[in-house]
Design a protein around this motif. Structure first.
Motif, PDB file in Angstrom:
ATOM      1  N   CYS A   1       0.769  -1.296   0.042  1.00 18.40           N
ATOM      2  CA  CYS A   1      -0.028   0.057  -0.040  1.00 18.40           C
ATOM      3  C   CYS A   1       0.789   1.223  -0.103  1.00 18.40           C
ATOM      4  O   CYS A   1       2.057   1.187   0.731  1.00 18.40           O
TER       5      CYS A   1
ATOM      6  N   ASN B   1      -4.447   0.966  -1.984  1.00 19.10           N
ATOM      7  CA  ASN B   1      -3.779  -0.373  -2.085  1.00 19.10           C
ATOM      8  C   ASN B   1      -3.628  -0.677  -3.529  1.00 19.10           C
ATOM      9  O   ASN B   1      -4.595  -0.861  -4.250  1.00 19.10           O
TER      10      ASN B   1
ATOM     11  N   ARG C   1      -4.854  -7.946  -4.162  1.00 14.59           N
ATOM     12  CA  ARG C   1      -5.026  -8.777  -2.910  1.00 14.59           C
ATOM     13  C   ARG C   1      -5.343  -7.710  -1.895  1.00 14.59           C
ATOM     14  O   ARG C   1      -5.178  -6.461  -1.848  1.00 14.59           O
ATOM     15  N   ARG C   2      -6.270  -8.137  -1.071  1.00 12.48           N
ATOM     16  CA  ARG C   2      -6.807  -7.689   0.287  1.00 12.48           C
ATOM     17  C   ARG C   2      -5.441  -7.346   1.259  1.00 12.48           C
ATOM     18  O   ARG C   2      -4.645  -8.053   1.423  1.00 12.48           O
ATOM     19  N   SER C   3      -5.448  -6.028   1.567  1.00 14.41           N
ATOM     20  CA  SER C   3      -4.164  -5.516   2.447  1.00 14.41           C
ATOM     21  C   SER C   3      -4.593  -6.096   3.952  1.00 14.41           C
ATOM     22  O   SER C   3      -5.643  -6.380   4.180  1.00 14.41           O
ATOM     23  N   ARG C   4      -3.328  -6.025   4.667  1.00 11.56           N
ATOM     24  CA  ARG C   4      -3.899  -6.153   6.177  1.00 11.56           C
ATOM     25  C   ARG C   4      -3.884  -4.852   6.985  1.00 11.56           C
ATOM     26  O   ARG C   4      -3.656  -3.886   6.319  1.00 11.56           O
TER      27      ARG C   4
ATOM     28  N   PRO D   1      -8.144  -3.274   7.019  1.00 13.58           N
ATOM     29  CA  PRO D   1      -7.599  -3.667   5.551  1.00 13.58           C
ATOM     30  C   PRO D   1      -8.653  -3.118   4.704  1.00 13.58           C
ATOM     31  O   PRO D   1      -9.634  -2.833   4.777  1.00 13.58           O
ATOM     32  N   LEU D   2      -7.996  -3.174   3.524  1.00 14.61           N
ATOM     33  CA  LEU D   2      -8.330  -2.587   2.122  1.00 14.61           C
ATOM     34  C   LEU D   2      -8.625  -3.629   1.108  1.00 14.61           C
ATOM     35  O   LEU D   2      -7.492  -4.282   0.966  1.00 14.61           O
ATOM     36  N   SER D   3      -9.427  -3.670   0.439  1.00 17.13           N
ATOM     37  CA  SER D   3      -9.696  -4.653  -0.718  1.00 17.13           C
ATOM     38  C   SER D   3      -8.814  -4.051  -1.882  1.00 17.13           C
ATOM     39  O   SER D   3      -8.149  -2.858  -1.907  1.00 17.13           O
ATOM     40  N   GLY D   4      -8.481  -5.109  -2.797  1.00 12.38           N
ATOM     41  CA  GLY D   4      -7.704  -4.670  -3.980  1.00 12.38           C
ATOM     42  C   GLY D   4      -8.045  -3.549  -4.711  1.00 12.38           C
ATOM     43  O   GLY D   4      -9.171  -3.130  -5.053  1.00 12.38           O
TER      44      GLY D   4
ATOM     45  N   GLY E   1      -8.362  -0.522  -3.494  1.00 10.61           N
ATOM     46  CA  GLY E   1      -9.272   0.235  -2.807  1.00 10.61           C
ATOM     47  C   GLY E   1      -8.312   1.441  -2.012  1.00 10.61           C
ATOM     48  O   GLY E   1      -7.185   1.443  -2.109  1.00 10.61           O
TER      49      GLY E   1
END
Length: 299
Positions: free
Chosen positions: A56, A80, A84-87, A111-114, A116
């Motif tokens: 990110c 992001n 992939r989804r972030s932590r 967390p953010l989606s891909g 996002g």
């Protein structure tokens, strides 16, 4: 960024794995072996999520000119750029100054989606006056179950100036007349010059040498000649003390407000701030500061 374990949680988990496997070997228990494998698997999952997690981009925005004691907004923007989804992340920010100007800022980002993007507005109140040309912020990615995290630290060259706290300006008798209320007009005394611009009645502050006796004898009232331009009034301000001390910072705030009002009124201003240290003025400042402190204690 290299994954690092949270000392307390990770150490406890590792000790738990070792204990379970040791106890399982002594008791020859399959269930204890399964529990140890499960806990070890959680550690591996947490490490992999941090080591190969989505990247990110984090940016921070805030004003360059701040005022001590006045809340300011800091905008934290997280994007992001992975599919992939972030932590979850923890963003920390502080200025690189010898004494605190802003309190350390800590922001938690979900967390953010891909692809996002999100932004967080945080309010921070400057606690000191000063100027700095750099800061430091860090982004910490937290793995599942909190066993491992990875921190990335960067420095910024952003120029930040924190002005003195707001204070009431002193109303000074500038221009030779008694000071009126704030914002009221002042009449400068007549001054000597080559070209005569006109004549007017005498006002307090006008010198005797500017009186036009011929007009005074004719009208029966004191009359002075206006020449060239009004006299320019100058204001000099000297503040002596040590930065960071509450009394000194309060004096700087009052001096800044007074000079600001005088400049707005067209007064030419000179300001000096001297602190105890090396050199003639530094030693003089130290002696004066000690003398003032001694008088305050005695009083």
């Amino acid at each position: 960024m290299r994954p690092a374990g949270s000392r307390a949680v990770t150490s406890l988990a590792v000790v738990g794995v070792v204990f379970l496997f040791t106890l399982a070997a002594q008791l020859r228990s399959v269930w204890l072996q399964a529990a140890g494998c499960g806990l070890a698997g959680l550690l591996v999952v947490s490490w992999l999520a941090v080591a190969f997690g989505a990247g990110c981009q984090v940016t921070m925005e805030h004003g360059d000119d701040l005022v001590a004691g006045v809340p300011a907004q800091i905008r934290v923007v997280v994007e992001n750029r992975s599919s992939r989804r972030s932590r979850a992340m923890v963003v920390r920010y502080e200025l690189a100054s010898s004494r605190p100007l802003l309190p350390p800022l800590t922001v938690y980002v979900d967390p953010l989606s891909g692809g996002g993007r999100t932004q967080v507005l945080a309010s921070v109140t400057p606690i000191g006056r000063g100027e700095v040309t750099g800061g430091r912020w860090s982004v910490e990615r937290i793995g599942p179950f909190g066993f491992f995290s990875a921190r990335h630290t960067r420095t910024t060259g952003k120029h930040v100036m924190v002005a003195p706290a707001q204070a009431a300006a002193l109303v000074l008798p500038l221009g030779g007349e008694p000071a009126g209320p704030a914002g009221s007009a002042r009449h400068a005394p007549a001054r000597a010059g080559l070209d005569v611009q006109g004549a007017r009645e005498w006002r307090p502050g006008d010198g005797v040498r500017h009186v036009h006796w011929r007009s005074t004898a004719r009208t029966g009232r004191l009359t002075v000649l206006e020449r060239e331009e009004p006299a320019r009034t100058a204001l000099g301000v000297l503040v002596i003390g040590t930065s960071g001390k509450p009394r000194f910072e309060a004096m700087v705030a009052v001096a800044a407000a007074t000079v600001g009002r005088a400049v707005a009124d067209g007064v030419e201003c000179y300001a000096w701030i001297e602190q105890p240290g090396e050199g003639c003025m530094g030693r003089l400042a130290g002696r004066l500061e000690d003398a003032v402190a001694h008088d305050l204690v005695d009083g």
